[in-house]
Design an enzyme around this catalytic site. Structure first.
Site, PDB file in Angstrom:
ATOM      1  N   ASP A 414       3.934  -0.400  -1.848  1.00  0.00           N
ATOM      2  CA  ASP A 414       5.003  -0.350  -2.587  1.00  0.00           C
ATOM      3  C   ASP A 414       5.317   1.039  -3.394  1.00  0.00           C
ATOM      4  O   ASP A 414       4.184   1.612  -3.913  1.00  0.00           O
ATOM      5  CB  ASP A 414       4.812  -1.597  -3.546  1.00  0.00           C
ATOM      6  CG  ASP A 414       6.136  -1.817  -4.211  1.00  0.00           C
ATOM      7  OD1 ASP A 414       7.127  -1.981  -3.840  1.00  0.00           O
ATOM      8  OD2 ASP A 414       5.995  -1.800  -5.495  1.00  0.00           O
ATOM      9  N   GLU A 467       6.678   2.466   1.666  1.00  0.00           N
ATOM     10  CA  GLU A 467       7.976   2.277   1.261  1.00  0.00           C
ATOM     11  C   GLU A 467       8.144   3.576   0.271  1.00  0.00           C
ATOM     12  O   GLU A 467       7.919   3.547  -0.764  1.00  0.00           O
ATOM     13  CB  GLU A 467       7.999   1.116   0.071  1.00  0.00           C
ATOM     14  CG  GLU A 467       9.558   0.787  -0.271  1.00  0.00           C
ATOM     15  CD  GLU A 467       9.636   0.168  -1.605  1.00  0.00           C
ATOM     16  OE1 GLU A 467      10.880  -0.277  -2.035  1.00  0.00           O
ATOM     17  OE2 GLU A 467       8.687   0.244  -2.399  1.00  0.00           O
TER      18      GLU A 467
END
Length: 738
Positions: A414, A467
């Protein structure tokens, strides 16, 4: 610090040591407590505040060897141990009798190599080293506790087993590592515990264990002694095939979900356990044809509204859904049913909760000290100091913990962009440059490269996915070539451009034609996943269906077209739950999806289309084999702004091409000629406007023959009727190509 002056037949300790015990400030309890002395016998000391009496009893027979005395201070019991005798403590409390081995009779617990590797940042099995380990030492069953707190003056483990009294179980510090350790005999799995830490400036709030393998269910914040994860795995076939299933030439389509809000008991009631979720989720995702599920963070997190992205337990599955064993069983069942499991993993930041990692021992330990480096203003969180060896190793070990111990198939990392840049979301003057004066976080770059290299060695076939929302070069390139070493990168540029385009009224799309062509200029510079994730259907952004313009019919047609565009575009696929049947509402983590919508034909049509898209994607090599290579894609029509039509060829290794045509207007296009490389009959594999998708059934051929008319640089061509707001996918029927 000892005074070997006899008093009442006992050895006394220096007054300063005695007072340090009373105040719970003694930094070296093993120097005083436990057995000491040689020759004619040993003196045993134990500090048991509020105990009524303590006896030394024989370690084998239970015979009383000595009634211990309190010659100096209340609670400090002292007794003479006869030569050659082992012992236990028999402690009389107001509410009963406790018999146990003496925690301070055990020698050093952690090996020098464990401590060396931890300090170096290279201990790959921290989940079995630090934290609470249920184990047998010298024939005694109990729990070995170990926690890193190098700047603490004293650390104690506390729980109901010692009335949460930090004086009862102070720990031993191992220098120079800064790790504190203690073995508590006879403690069993299921015990709740925390650490009481005396910092340089006073007592800190009780801390949960950073290495906890199990936790209490929030809002409770305690760590829990876990049973060893001795799960019997039955996924050998999956693991053996995993590298092939997750290769760059494989069809990977990912169903992203939030475990607590996909479905709930009685609608929006109790969250399902892993076992209950498996019974419902796995058959559903298999029926849709996805290859993987991706779980938003299931590591323990205090605030459910963070969706798991503000987590504090990098090694513990959330107790909201069951035990660690339950989670392992869920993964095992996914694998046995042919589904891969990807976890969202958060090495970027952590929350400021008082029981958490922030200023853990009274100093900035896990985070950077300076707020320009260590505090994230957007999210009100601390930023991991991945340049510190111990923190670097802590996070590497966390990644390996999920991949190896829980057989996870991939980690989606993330917020990588927030990690890579020191000035991320900061104004001028609010960030600290790197040693070269640049904005890149060099320690993070080293960490990510190390992470990806270690995963490839320690968990072969597992994926690490970034990401990453910027143009940072080489995110999915090998580290040996100067890249970061990720297997895949989320294509955030494609997502933003394509969503902006489809939100335009079709009459205006001709002016935004480039938004769908631009992504193909860089589509082969990285190994991409096309993500329509949870972030696109929250916070006022509307659901995927509701983003679409037009009336009800056009919204559904646009959604079917968009999904078809996505599945036929180069790149692996990721779709958030609810998008597969056209949810009208934004996602809300407190409520389950609106499953009642599947009573309606249009929603059923979207779901049926998604199943067919996954089937065609899986069955047709041209749609997945050369995903990351330019030779797998060929433009036919990319400049028809007036009609908002796009057409291309997708190619696989076998040479069988597919023709893909998109009409992004609600007008039916008659006699639309498109050049193709092969003459003869072409079969319509998909028409997203077909009646069984709740479309208008325009232009729905089963097959069409080519004409000997040159077009778009091809020797022959097809004369098509393009359905409105729809995609056609066609395949040549030539037998020599099958």
């Amino acid at each position: 610090m000892m005074d070997h002056t006899s008093g009442n037949g006992t050895f006394q300790i220096a007054a300063v040591d005695a007072q340090a015990l009373v105040r719970a400030e003694h930094g070296n309890p093993f120097a005083i407590l436990g057995p000491h002395g040689e020759g004619d016998g040993r003196v045993v000391r134990t500090y048991q505040p509020n105990a009524l009496a303590v006896e030394l009893v024989d370690g084998d027979s239970g015979e009383v060897l000595c009634q211990m005395e309190q010659p100096q201070i209340p609670g400090l019991f002292v007794g003479q141990l006869p030569p050659g005798r082992g012992y236990r403590l028999r402690i009389r409390w107001a509410d009963g009798i406790q018999e146990t081995e003496d925690p301070y009779s055990f020698g050093l617990l952690l090996g020098d190599m464990d401590l060396y590797l931890f300090a170096e940042g290279n201990h790959r099995e921290l989940g079995r080293c630090l934290g609470a380990q249920y184990m047998n030492i010298g024939g005694v069953q109990g729990v070995r506790f170990a926690v890193w707190a190098p700047n603490a003056r004293r650390v104690s483990v506390v729980g109901s087993f010692n009335s949460w009294d930090g004086r009862r179980h102070p720990m031993r510090q191992r220098q120079p590592s800064g790790v504190w350790e203690l073995f508590v005999p006879r403690l069993e799995p299921g015990e709740v515990y925390k650490y009481e830490i005396l910092g340089q400036h006073g007592l800190l709030p009780l801390r949960a264990d950073p290495m906890a393998l199990r936790t209490e269910t929030p809002p409770a914040t305690g760590s829990v002694v876990a049973e060893p994860l001795e799960f019997v795995w039955n996924d050998q076939e999956w693991v053996e095939q995993r590298a092939r299933r997750q290769d760059y030439n494989a069809p990977i389509s990912i169903y992203e979900l939030h475990a607590g809000s996909w479905q709930r008991e009685d609608g929006d009631g109790r969250m399902y356990s892993w076992h209950e979720l498996a019974d419902r989720l796995i058959p559903y995702v298999k029926d849709l044809g996805f290859s993987h599920i991706e779980l938003m963070p299931i590591m323990e997190h205090p605030f459910g509204g963070s969706w798991g992205y503000q987590l504090l337990s990098q090694f513990a599955p959330s107790a909201r859904y069951g035990s660690p064993h339950d989670f392992a069983a869920f993964v095992d069942r996914c694998h046995r049913e042919g589904l891969g499991v990807i976890l969202d993993w958060v090495p970027a930041h952590f929350p400021t909760d008082a029981h958490g990692l922030g200023r853990f021992d009274g100093t900035a330990l896990y985070e950077y000290d300076h707020p320009f480096e260590g505090f994230h203003q957007d999210w009100d969180t601390y930023i991991y100091n991945l340049g510190r060896n111990e923190v670097h190793g802590f996070m590497i070990a966390s990644a390996l913990h999920w991949l190896r111990h829980y057989h996870i198939d991939g980690l989606r990392v993330d917020a990588v962009a927030s990690m890579l840049y020191r000035d991320y979301s900061r104004k001028d003057g609010e960030w600290i440059p790197n040693k070269y004066g640049g904005r890149e976080n060099l320690e993070v770059i080293d960490f990510l490269r190390h992470l990806n290299d270690v995963v490839k060695t320690e968990a072969p076939g597992a994926l690490v996915i970034a990401e990453e929302s910027t143009a940072f070069p080489g995110v999915s390139h090998p580290t040996r070539e100067g890249g970061l070493g990720f297997d895949y990168k989320w294509n955030m540029g494609w997502m933003h451009d394509s969503l902006k385009y489809v939100a335009e009224d079709p009459i205006h799309r001709r002016y935004h034609h480039h938004k769908l062509t631009f992504g193909l200029l860089y589509a082969f510079t990285e190994h991409f996943i096309l993500p329509i994730s949870h972030d696109e259907v929250v916070h006022g952004k509307k659901s995927l269906l509701d983003k679409m313009p037009g009336d009800r019919w056009q919204k559904f047609a646009n959604l079917r077209l968009y999904l078809s565009f996505m599945w036929s575009h180069p790149g692996k696929k990721l779709l958030f739950m609810g998008c597969e049947f056209g949810s009208w509402r934004e996602w809300n983590h407190d409520h389950e999806l609106d499953w009642y919508l599947l009573r309606y034909t249009e929603h059923q049509g979207v779901q049926t289309l998604l199943k067919d898209l996954n089937r065609i994607y899986r069955e047709e090599p041209a749609l997945h084999q050369l995903d990351g290579k330019a030779e797998g894609f060929e433009w036919l029509i990319g400049d028809d702004e007036a009609n908002s039509v796009y057409a291309w060829l997708r190619k696989g290794e076998s040479g069988v091409p597919l023709l893909v045509v998109h009409n992004f207007t609600p007008a039916v296009r008659e006699n639309y000629r498109i050049g193709v490389p092969l003459e003869g009959a072409w079969s319509v594999l998909l028409n997203s406007d077909a009646e069984h998708y709740a479309g208008s059934n325009a232009g729905c051929y089963t097959e069409i023959l080519t004409d000997d008319q040159v077009s778009h640089g091809q020797a022959c061509s097809l004369n098509l009727t393009l359905p409105p707001l729809a995609t056609l996918i066609l395949r040549p029927q030539r037998g020599d190509l099958v």
